[in-house]
Write an enzyme that holds these catalytic residues in place. Structure first.
Site, PDB file in Angstrom:
ATOM      1  N   HIS A  20       0.857  -1.185   0.000  1.00 50.41           N
ATOM      2  CA  HIS A  20       0.000   0.000   0.000  1.00 50.41           C
ATOM      3  C   HIS A  20       0.897   1.240   0.000  1.00 50.41           C
ATOM      4  CE1 HIS A  20       0.994   0.252   4.216  1.00 50.41           C
ATOM      5  NE2 HIS A  20       0.382  -0.889   4.495  1.00 50.41           N
ATOM      6  N   HIS A  23       3.992   1.433   2.371  1.00 49.07           N
ATOM      7  CA  HIS A  23       5.227   0.784   1.901  1.00 49.07           C
ATOM      8  C   HIS A  23       5.854   1.608   0.775  1.00 49.07           C
ATOM      9  CE1 HIS A  23       2.550  -2.770   3.061  1.00 49.07           C
ATOM     10  NE2 HIS A  23       3.468  -2.726   3.994  1.00 49.07           N
ATOM     11  N   CYS A 128       2.234 -10.651  20.455  1.00 51.77           N
ATOM     12  CA  CYS A 128       1.239 -10.127  19.502  1.00 51.77           C
ATOM     13  C   CYS A 128       1.660 -10.566  18.101  1.00 51.77           C
ATOM     14  CB  CYS A 128       1.153  -8.609  19.571  1.00 51.77           C
ATOM     15  SG  CYS A 128       0.140  -7.953  18.236  1.00 51.77           S
ATOM     16  N   CYS A 131       2.128  -7.671  15.498  1.00 56.87           N
ATOM     17  CA  CYS A 131       3.437  -6.990  15.558  1.00 56.87           C
ATOM     18  C   CYS A 131       4.566  -7.988  15.367  1.00 56.87           C
ATOM     19  CB  CYS A 131       3.684  -6.354  16.922  1.00 56.87           C
ATOM     20  SG  CYS A 131       2.554  -5.089  17.425  1.00 56.87           S
ATOM     21  N   CYS A 146      -3.257  -5.207  22.292  1.00 57.88           N
ATOM     22  CA  CYS A 146      -2.187  -4.473  21.621  1.00 57.88           C
ATOM     23  C   CYS A 146      -2.803  -3.202  21.035  1.00 57.88           C
ATOM     24  CB  CYS A 146      -1.587  -5.334  20.501  1.00 57.88           C
ATOM     25  SG  CYS A 146      -0.677  -4.363  19.297  1.00 57.88           S
ATOM     26  N   HIS A 149      -3.011  -3.382  17.123  1.00 58.04           N
ATOM     27  CA  HIS A 149      -3.784  -4.421  16.442  1.00 58.04           C
ATOM     28  C   HIS A 149      -5.112  -4.747  17.102  1.00 58.04           C
ATOM     29  CE1 HIS A 149       0.279  -4.866  14.800  1.00 58.04           C
ATOM     30  NE2 HIS A 149      -0.400  -5.068  13.688  1.00 58.04           N
ATOM     31  N   LYS A 306      -6.194   6.179  10.655  1.00 60.71           N
ATOM     32  CA  LYS A 306      -5.160   5.192  10.419  1.00 60.71           C
ATOM     33  C   LYS A 306      -5.551   4.415   9.157  1.00 60.71           C
ATOM     34  CE  LYS A 306      -2.994   1.492  12.732  1.00 60.71           C
ATOM     35  NZ  LYS A 306      -2.808   0.575  13.788  1.00 60.71           N
ATOM     36  N   LYS A 309      -7.741  -1.855   6.376  1.00 61.77           N
ATOM     37  CA  LYS A 309      -8.693  -2.532   5.489  1.00 61.77           C
ATOM     38  C   LYS A 309     -10.098  -2.416   6.058  1.00 61.77           C
ATOM     39  CE  LYS A 309      -6.072  -6.228   3.353  1.00 61.77           C
ATOM     40  NZ  LYS A 309      -5.987  -7.673   3.344  1.00 61.77           N
TER      41      LYS A 309
HETATM   42  N1  MSP Z   1       8.801  -6.933   8.042  1.00 58.31           N
HETATM   43  C1  MSP Z   1       8.983  -5.857   8.926  1.00 58.31           C
HETATM   44  C2  MSP Z   1      10.275  -5.134   8.630  1.00 58.31           C
HETATM   45  C3  MSP Z   1      11.514  -5.954   8.709  1.00 58.31           C
HETATM   46  S1  MSP Z   1      12.920  -5.048   8.258  1.00 58.31           S
HETATM   47  C4  MSP Z   1      14.195  -5.978   8.709  1.00 58.31           C
HETATM   48  C5  MSP Z   1       7.824  -4.879   8.785  1.00 58.31           C
HETATM   49  N2  MSP Z   1       7.151  -4.936   7.641  1.00 58.31           N
HETATM   50  S2  MSP Z   1       5.872  -4.032   7.285  1.00 58.31           S
HETATM   51  O1  MSP Z   1       5.371  -4.584   6.044  1.00 58.31           O
HETATM   52  O2  MSP Z   1       4.966  -3.971   8.366  1.00 58.31           O
HETATM   53  O3  MSP Z   1       6.424  -2.634   6.941  1.00 58.31           O
HETATM   54  C6  MSP Z   1       6.654  -1.623   7.886  1.00 58.31           C
HETATM   55  C7  MSP Z   1       7.166  -0.409   7.130  1.00 58.31           C
HETATM   56  O4  MSP Z   1       6.207  -0.010   6.113  1.00 58.31           O
HETATM   57  C8  MSP Z   1       7.332   0.855   7.956  1.00 58.31           C
HETATM   58  O5  MSP Z   1       8.530   0.917   8.673  1.00 58.31           O
HETATM   59  C9  MSP Z   1       7.301   1.888   6.851  1.00 58.31           C
HETATM   60  O6  MSP Z   1       8.511   1.815   6.150  1.00 58.31           O
HETATM   61  C10 MSP Z   1       6.180   1.390   5.970  1.00 58.31           C
HETATM   62  N3  MSP Z   1       4.845   1.872   6.376  1.00 58.31           N
HETATM   63  C11 MSP Z   1       3.741   1.091   6.537  1.00 58.31           C
HETATM   64  N4  MSP Z   1       2.669   1.882   6.817  1.00 58.31           N
HETATM   65  C12 MSP Z   1       3.040   3.177   6.873  1.00 58.31           C
HETATM   66  C13 MSP Z   1       2.363   4.400   7.113  1.00 58.31           C
HETATM   67  N5  MSP Z   1       1.067   4.468   7.348  1.00 58.31           N
HETATM   68  N6  MSP Z   1       3.111   5.528   7.107  1.00 58.31           N
HETATM   69  C14 MSP Z   1       4.447   5.513   6.831  1.00 58.31           C
HETATM   70  N7  MSP Z   1       5.096   4.376   6.609  1.00 58.31           N
HETATM   71  C15 MSP Z   1       4.452   3.195   6.636  1.00 58.31           C
HETATM   72  O7  MSP Z   1       7.616  -4.098   9.692  1.00 58.31           O
END
Ligand code: MSP
Length: 517
Positions: A20, A23, A128, A131, A146, A149, A306, A309
């Site tokens: 999304h 990412h 959790c 997380c 949590c 979540h 936030k 989905k």
């Molecule tokens: N798999 C772990 C990361 C492991 S790294 C060794 C993880 N993955 S995640 O898919 O949940 O991605 C988290 C990352 O996605 C955040 O740190 C950020 O880079 C990005 N973001 C996800 N949602 C976001 C927002 N709403 N706003 C900004 N960044 C966001 O954690």
């Protein structure tokens, strides 16, 4: 790491869902940085990838009636597709299910075990799955859930292996706070570093690094019945991708010495603790060099909520590119609010910024300078003349950009770029070339030359944000070499004329059609 090489990473993203805009936010930022540094002559290795083990992925696969591997294959491909759509030019894409990664995880855990940093004990506590994290009672909300979540974490009691994180409290405090420490890791923005230091001072406890009943993971090399905790597994991606354990007989590949340590780990604040505390401790325990910089950007909400989905407000990368085009989507995502802070986005705010910055300001500048050159000079770039210092004034505004890019201030970079565009547009209004043309005023040619030259400089700076659009503009200015080559030359000090006198301009067409909200 070899001088002139720069290694930049994004997090590896969980494959429990398709990518999304959250990412995309980190990945676009990393791509813009990588492109910027390449234009400055650096040899950049840019890594992204997917995080595929753990309970969360296992559950998602089960819900989908697929094996975890088949499920991961599909969604990991979805991430690659999204990055292709957004024109992300990564150097490598790592999956934690890659063989090379498994080898690195096994090697690092063996080293930690052999050096006495791993021991067996009983874990009891809360976990959790959302997380993929062990939680303390103090982390939970008033309902015992949590806060992220909204689920009660599961109670766990099992024999696990633990990593002696507590042994690193003092070394971490020293190297994170002392900028002169040769192993110093800069945690940015600065406020976040203070939060991390404060939390470390409260005390570091050893952490469980294995799971007894979770088959979807990498088996521990010294106890194959347990699998490696997904976060420990995931962090190791940063070295497995560049050749740790990638050489002959379990040694490292030469690329590892060339590239490691990373110059920058980029992520959002949600996972800063893992990157600035747990990861450096693991590396120190294994006697490996530490990353240079860890930057945590803010989290954004959508229309004040936030992204989720359940609320139904998730924005996918393809929706952005369909509405704004790839280049504008990249520019808008990182320039809407300051990168290190939290912020709110909305379709309306994105559309407004698109219309103001791109359709009315930059797009308008390019089309009017090209069309005036076509109208008054049959498209051939007229010679320069004295009497205008416009280009120098534009360059003065843009001179701040290397510093804003070093500080990952994309928002400020965009603001500087727009200030430069506005300056040229104002100069055009003031000169009124259409009036000069009526009286065959000799100032017309030099004035147009200066607009074109200024637009060309701005285009070079914008290239990391909008690579294809800037290439198109560059070609329409008669640039025979790719815009990236011209930019590298310019940033290396080549200050000759960017648009060549006599070159015949082509009309690039409407670059950024206005958007109705
Ligand atoms: N798999 C772990 C990361 C492991 S790294 C060794 C993880 N993955 S995640 O898919 O949940 O991605 C988290 C990352 O996605 C955040 O740190 C950020 O880079 C990005 N973001 C996800 N949602 C976001 C927002 N709403 N706003 C900004 N960044 C966001 O954690």
């Amino acid at each position: 790491m070899k001088p002139n090489k720069l290694y930049i990473t994004t997090p590896i993203y969980y494959v429990n869902d398709y990518p999304h805009i959250g990412h995309a936010y980190t990945t676009i930022a990393a791509d813009i940085l990588a492109r910027w540094h390449r234009l400055q002559g650096r040899d950049v290795f840019f890594l992204t990838g997917t995080d595929e083990h753990g309970a969360k992925i296992c559950e998602a696969a089960k819900k989908n009636n697929q094996t975890p591997q088949a499920f991961c294959d599909v969604i990991s491909e979805g991430f690659r597709d999204a990055w292709k759509t957004l024109n992300i030019n990564y150097t490598d894409f790592i999956r934690t299910t890659d063989r090379r990664h498994e080898a690195a995880v096994r090697k690092l855990l063996t080293v930690l075990h052999d050096k006495g940093f791993v021991y067996k004990s009983t874990y009891h506590g809360l976990y959790c799955v959302g997380c993929e994290k062990f939680m303390a009672e103090a982390d939970l909300d008033e309902n015992g859930c949590c806060p992220d979540h909204r689920q009660k974490p599961a109670r766990h009691e099992e024999e696990n292996y633990f990593f002696r994180l507590s042994a690193f409290q003092e070394p971490l405090l020293a190297l994170l706070s002392d900028e002169n420490d040769p192993r110093h890791i800069a945690i940015l923005p600065r406020e976040r570093r203070n939060e991390i230091l404060g939390k470390i001072r409260l005390g570091l406890e050893d952490i469980s690094i294995s799971r007894a009943a979770l088959p979807w993971g990498i088996p521990l090399p010294f106890d194959e019945k347990q699998t490696v905790y997904v976060w420990v597994d995931a962090l190791i991606n940063y070295i497995s991708a560049v050749g740790y354990a990638g050489g002959a007989d379990g040694g490292d590949a030469p690329s590892f010495t060339d590239l490691w340590p990373a110059g920058l780990h980029l992520m959002a604040k949600d996972i800063l603790w893992f990157h600035s505390v747990i990861w450096p401790a693991m590396l120190m325990a294994a006697d490996l060099p530490l990353p240079k910089k860890v930057f945590a950007h803010g989290f954004f909400t959508i229309d004040g909520d936030k992204m989720s989905k359940t609320i139904g407000n998730v924005i996918r990368p393809a929706q952005l590119t369909e509405k704004f085009g790839v280049d504008a989507a990249r520019y808008l995502t990182v320039s809407l609010f300051p990168f290190g802070h939290d912020g709110d986005i909305s379709w309306d705010a994105l559309s407004d910024k698109y219309n103001v910055d791109l359709a009315n300001n930059f797009g308008n500048l390019i089309s009017r300078t090209v069309s005036m050159t076509q109208k008054y000079f049959s498209g051939a770039v007229p010679p320069a003349g004295d009497g205008t210092d416009l280009v120098a004034r534009v360059q003065a505004i843009l001179a701040e950009i290397p510093a804003t890019m070093d500080g990952l201030e994309f928002h400020k970079t965009a603001e500087r770029l727009q200030a430069a565009v506005t300056l040229v547009n104002q100069q055009i209004e003031q000169d009124a070339p259409w009036k000069l043309a009526k009286t065959s005023d000799p100032r017309l040619g030099p004035a147009l030359h200066a607009y074109l030259q200024s637009s060309a400089v701005i285009t070079l700076y914008l290239a990391p944000f909008m690579p294809d659009m800037c290439q198109k503009i560059w070609a329409s200015f008669g640039g025979a070499a790719p815009v990236t080559e011209a930019a590298r030359n310019y940033f290396a000090g080549g200050r000759d004329t960017l648009v060549c006198v006599g070159a015949v301009l082509a009309n690039p067409g409407i670059l950024f059609p206005r958007i109705q909200k």
